[in-house]
Design an enzyme around this catalytic site. Structure first.
Site, mmCIF file in Angstrom:
data_model
loop_
_atom_site.group_PDB
_atom_site.id
_atom_site.type_symbol
_atom_site.label_atom_id
_atom_site.label_comp_id
_atom_site.label_asym_id
_atom_site.label_seq_id
_atom_site.Cartn_x
_atom_site.Cartn_y
_atom_site.Cartn_z
ATOM 1 N N ASP A 65 -19.407 8.695 -5.547
ATOM 2 C CA ASP A 65 -19.093 8.051 -6.822
ATOM 3 C C ASP A 65 -18.425 6.695 -6.610
ATOM 4 O OD1 ASP A 65 -20.052 10.169 -8.392
ATOM 5 O OD2 ASP A 65 -18.135 11.232 -8.280
ATOM 6 N N ARG A 121 -24.442 11.752 -2.317
ATOM 7 C CA ARG A 121 -24.205 10.647 -3.246
ATOM 8 C C ARG A 121 -22.721 10.546 -3.544
ATOM 9 N NH1 ARG A 121 -28.487 10.847 -8.167
ATOM 10 N NH2 ARG A 121 -26.943 9.368 -8.936
ATOM 11 N N ARG A 153 -12.248 16.083 -5.585
ATOM 12 C CA ARG A 153 -11.141 15.403 -6.257
ATOM 13 C C ARG A 153 -10.412 16.328 -7.216
ATOM 14 N NH1 ARG A 153 -14.268 10.496 -8.633
ATOM 15 N NH2 ARG A 153 -12.260 10.118 -9.673
#
Length: 239
Positions: free
Chosen positions: A52, A50, A192
């Site tokens: 973002d 999944r 990230r």
């Protein structure tokens, strides 16, 4: 019932992420809508990873219970920022998420003095100091099994914070540096925050020892900032 595998790429700029959300444009929502038109029945997709809001994919994989749909017909129903590369029957019971052995992500960094008109939604522009040797050493430390608690939000549904990293490294292509990491699974924002923290090390604002200590399960507050989503790509899934 047949099981189908989808191979997908998308530009995440205008999507609110992968997962279906009422009132928002998502990759899952767009694909399920197109599939329902062609197959004349509702379709529920299972995805390998999944992503973002704002994150891109070069090699996303999804699966569903049902017959394949013609790729050209699917793409005709989709906007230009998402494309189905393949839609084919898989082994019975194939599960894009559960059967995946690893995922590979790439984060792109544009390191030069001036910004780019073309890379503005494709790579993080970084006109600051950058110690490349420090970046390579950070990546070397990531290989193996570590506790990545420091690299995911405090409020999380995760119950296991250890991840097995099979490979990690930085490559340079002209002005663009690419951080590539392969692991069994990833936690939300993990890549990230890793990039944001490595940039602190490469900028002389954090020591390498401090970075290494974070891999022992330190609190999120001790790690660096979350790098912007637009530099991140799901590059591939291994089965």
């Amino acid at each position: 019932m047949a099981t189908t595998r989808l191979d997908i790429e998308y530009d995440g700029t205008s999507f609110a992420g992968w997962a279906r959300q009422p009132g928002h444009r998502t990759v899952q929502g767009e694909l399920e809508r197109a599939l329902a038109v062609l197959l004349r029945e509702p379709v529920a997709l299972t995805v390998a990873g999944r992503t973002d809001r704002g994150v891109h994919a070069l090699g996303q994989v999804a699966s569903y219970a049902g017959e394949p749909a013609p790729t050209r017909s699917l793409n005709a129903l989709l906007d230009a920022d998402v494309a189905v590369l393949a839609c084919a029957q898989a082994a019975d019971g194939f599960d894009a998420r559960g059967d995946a052995r690893s995922r590979t992500y790439c984060y792109r960094l544009l390191h030069r003095r001036e910004r780019s008109a073309f890379e503005r939604a494709r790579a993080l522009w970084w006109p600051h100091r950058l110690d490349r040797d420090a970046l390579h050493e950070c990546a070397r430390l990531l290989r193996g099994t570590h506790d990545f608690t420091a690299f995911t939000p405090t409020e999380t549904d995760h119950v296991r914070f250890e991840r097995d990293v099979f490979g990690a490294g930085w490559d340079e292509r002209g002005d663009v540096l690419e951080f590539r990491i392969e692991a069994d699974t990833f936690m939300r924002h993990m890549n990230r925050v890793l990039v944001g923290t490595m940039l602190q090390v490469a900028g002389g604002r954090r020591s390498l020892d401090s970075f290494a200590a974070l891999l022992e399960g330190r609190p999120r507050a001790e790690a660096g900032p979350t790098a912007p989503a637009h530099g991140l790509y799901l590059e591939g899934v291994r089965y």
